[in-house]
Design an enzyme around this catalytic site. Structure first.
Site, PDB file in Angstrom:
ATOM      1  N   ARG A 106       0.815  -1.226   0.000  1.00  0.00           N
ATOM      2  CA  ARG A 106       0.000   0.000   0.000  1.00  0.00           C
ATOM      3  C   ARG A 106       0.844   1.270   0.000  1.00  0.00           C
ATOM      4  O   ARG A 106       0.392   2.315  -0.408  1.00  0.00           O
ATOM      5  CB  ARG A 106      -0.965   0.004   1.181  1.00  0.00           C
ATOM      6  CG  ARG A 106      -0.320   0.233   2.502  1.00  0.00           C
ATOM      7  CD  ARG A 106      -1.345   0.465   3.576  1.00  0.00           C
ATOM      8  NE  ARG A 106      -2.116  -0.732   3.860  1.00  0.00           N
ATOM      9  CZ  ARG A 106      -2.693  -0.967   5.049  1.00  0.00           C
ATOM     10  NH1 ARG A 106      -2.589  -0.079   6.014  1.00  0.00           N
ATOM     11  NH2 ARG A 106      -3.361  -2.065   5.269  1.00  0.00           N
ATOM     12  N   GLU A 127      10.812  -3.385   8.111  1.00  0.00           N
ATOM     13  CA  GLU A 127       9.673  -3.916   8.888  1.00  0.00           C
ATOM     14  C   GLU A 127       8.906  -4.861   7.997  1.00  0.00           C
ATOM     15  O   GLU A 127       8.660  -4.550   6.829  1.00  0.00           O
ATOM     16  CB  GLU A 127       8.735  -2.763   9.245  1.00  0.00           C
ATOM     17  CG  GLU A 127       8.806  -2.323  10.654  1.00  0.00           C
ATOM     18  CD  GLU A 127       7.761  -1.263  10.913  1.00  0.00           C
ATOM     19  OE1 GLU A 127       6.579  -1.485  10.597  1.00  0.00           O
ATOM     20  OE2 GLU A 127       8.138  -0.199  11.402  1.00  0.00           O
ATOM     21  N   GLU A 155      11.373  -4.632  19.826  1.00  0.00           N
ATOM     22  CA  GLU A 155      10.931  -3.238  19.754  1.00  0.00           C
ATOM     23  C   GLU A 155       9.678  -3.148  20.607  1.00  0.00           C
ATOM     24  O   GLU A 155       8.662  -3.791  20.317  1.00  0.00           O
ATOM     25  CB  GLU A 155      10.628  -2.801  18.312  1.00  0.00           C
ATOM     26  CG  GLU A 155      10.170  -1.339  18.275  1.00  0.00           C
ATOM     27  CD  GLU A 155       9.905  -0.814  16.877  1.00  0.00           C
ATOM     28  OE1 GLU A 155      10.556  -1.265  15.910  1.00  0.00           O
ATOM     29  OE2 GLU A 155       9.020   0.062  16.757  1.00  0.00           O
ATOM     30  N   HIS A 181       6.182   3.633  18.021  1.00  0.00           N
ATOM     31  CA  HIS A 181       4.783   3.689  17.573  1.00  0.00           C
ATOM     32  C   HIS A 181       4.037   4.801  18.309  1.00  0.00           C
ATOM     33  O   HIS A 181       3.940   4.781  19.524  1.00  0.00           O
ATOM     34  CB  HIS A 181       4.023   2.366  17.751  1.00  0.00           C
ATOM     35  CG  HIS A 181       2.984   2.203  16.678  1.00  0.00           C
ATOM     36  ND1 HIS A 181       1.819   2.925  16.657  1.00  0.00           N
ATOM     37  CD2 HIS A 181       2.968   1.452  15.551  1.00  0.00           C
ATOM     38  CE1 HIS A 181       1.134   2.608  15.576  1.00  0.00           C
ATOM     39  NE2 HIS A 181       1.801   1.717  14.879  1.00  0.00           N
TER      40      HIS A 181
HETATM   41  N1  PXP Z   1       7.523   0.813  14.887  1.00  0.00           N
HETATM   42  C1  PXP Z   1       6.726  -0.057  14.219  1.00  0.00           C
HETATM   43  C2  PXP Z   1       6.954  -1.517  14.419  1.00  0.00           C
HETATM   44  C3  PXP Z   1       5.717   0.400  13.349  1.00  0.00           C
HETATM   45  O1  PXP Z   1       4.938  -0.485  12.700  1.00  0.00           O
HETATM   46  C4  PXP Z   1       5.566   1.797  13.160  1.00  0.00           C
HETATM   47  C5  PXP Z   1       4.542   2.307  12.195  1.00  0.00           C
HETATM   48  O2  PXP Z   1       4.911   2.000  10.903  1.00  0.00           O
HETATM   49  C6  PXP Z   1       6.426   2.649  13.864  1.00  0.00           C
HETATM   50  C7  PXP Z   1       7.379   2.138  14.746  1.00  0.00           C
HETATM   51  C8  PXP Z   1       6.345   4.129  13.723  1.00  0.00           C
HETATM   52  O3  PXP Z   1       5.117   4.565  14.216  1.00  0.00           O
HETATM   53  P1  PXP Z   1       4.672   6.066  13.980  1.00  0.00           P
HETATM   54  O4  PXP Z   1       4.481   6.242  12.499  1.00  0.00           O
HETATM   55  O5  PXP Z   1       3.398   6.175  14.751  1.00  0.00           O
HETATM   56  O6  PXP Z   1       5.772   6.933  14.520  1.00  0.00           O
END
Ligand code: PXP
Length: 239
Positions: free
Chosen positions: A49, A70, A151, A191
């Protein structure tokens, strides 16, 4: 001091909204690195996406710091990761309908599968991080299956609707960080972190790196990406 890795998925989201070739997450990654980010994070989703195969291939060639891919633990994406050889992978749960990664990975419920994925990544010298809720069962399971990093999911802390809820969620994160450290795991977190709630998490000394995307990209629209990254870095350094 905690280090900062920037997730550039949202640059690709904007590009895909128009179905054309800009803005380019590869260019964004370079700007983030020049501003001081120590890593670039992208999530290659099964539904493609936002980030595309072309992006990860180019990023592998251009990222000078560290490329963290990721990914869900699906076979197609595992094969891509093994060929790409990012500097590390972060395994996340992936559901097609979700807006973003919603919860941590249930490592305890899929130990065999994850043990296999981690072994294959280890054979290719790719360290694995598991994205987990701040929960001791998941930390123990992560250690058992051979993860190098966890994480810690900061989403519930970030989404808390009042101070007492935020305090409660923060305590869970702090305890999880201690427990993961005692277990010999390396620790990242992320996140939902933004310019208000990040310093408290950044002050947890055992966390090596924060992974931040949305808040930095949202600010970048108004102040530019270079400044948005530098301001987040300054917050990380201020604790
Ligand atoms: N860590 C992981 C595992 C995530 O899936 C994401 C979102 O893609 C993030 C960090 C970053 O989150 P945010 O975009 O809310 O800063």
């Amino acid at each position: 001091m905690v280090q900062l890795a920037i997730n550039v998925d949202h640059v690709a989201t904007l590009r895909q909204a128009r179905g054309i070739d800009e803005p380019d997450p590869v260019l964004a990654a370079g700007i983030c690195e020049l501003a001081g980010a120590v890593g670039i994070v992208v999530h290659l989703r099964e539904d493609r996406r936002h980030i595309q195969d072309r992006d990860v291939n180019l990023l592998r060639q251009t990222v000078k710091t560290k490329l963290n891919l990721e990914m869900g633990a699906a076979e197609e994406i595992i094969q891509i990761a093994l060929n790409l050889k990012p500097d590390m992978v972060t395994v996340v749960p992936e559901k097609r309908q979700e807006l973003t990664t919603e919860g941590g990975l249930d490592v305890a419920a899929q130990k065999e599968h994850l043990r296999g994925v981690i072994a294959r990544m280890s054979d290719a010298a790719i360290p694995v991080s598991l994205f987990i809720d701040p929960d001791s069962t998941q930390i123990e399971a992560s250690k058992e299956v051979g993860a190098t990093f966890v994480e810690v999911h900061t989403g519930r802390y970030s989404d808390a609707e009042n101070e007492s809820e935020a305090n409660k969620e923060f305590d869970l994160i702090a305890k999880a960080v201690d427990k993961a450290h005692e277990a010999g795991l390396r620790i990242n977190a992320g996140h939902g972190l933004n310019y208000v709630n990040t310093p408290r998490v950044a002050a947890l000394e055992k966390i090596e790196e924060l992974s931040i995307g949305h808040a930095v990209m949202a600010r970048a629209i108004f102040v530019g990406l270079d400044q948005a990254v530098r301001e987040m870095l300054a917050l990380c350094k201020s604790v």
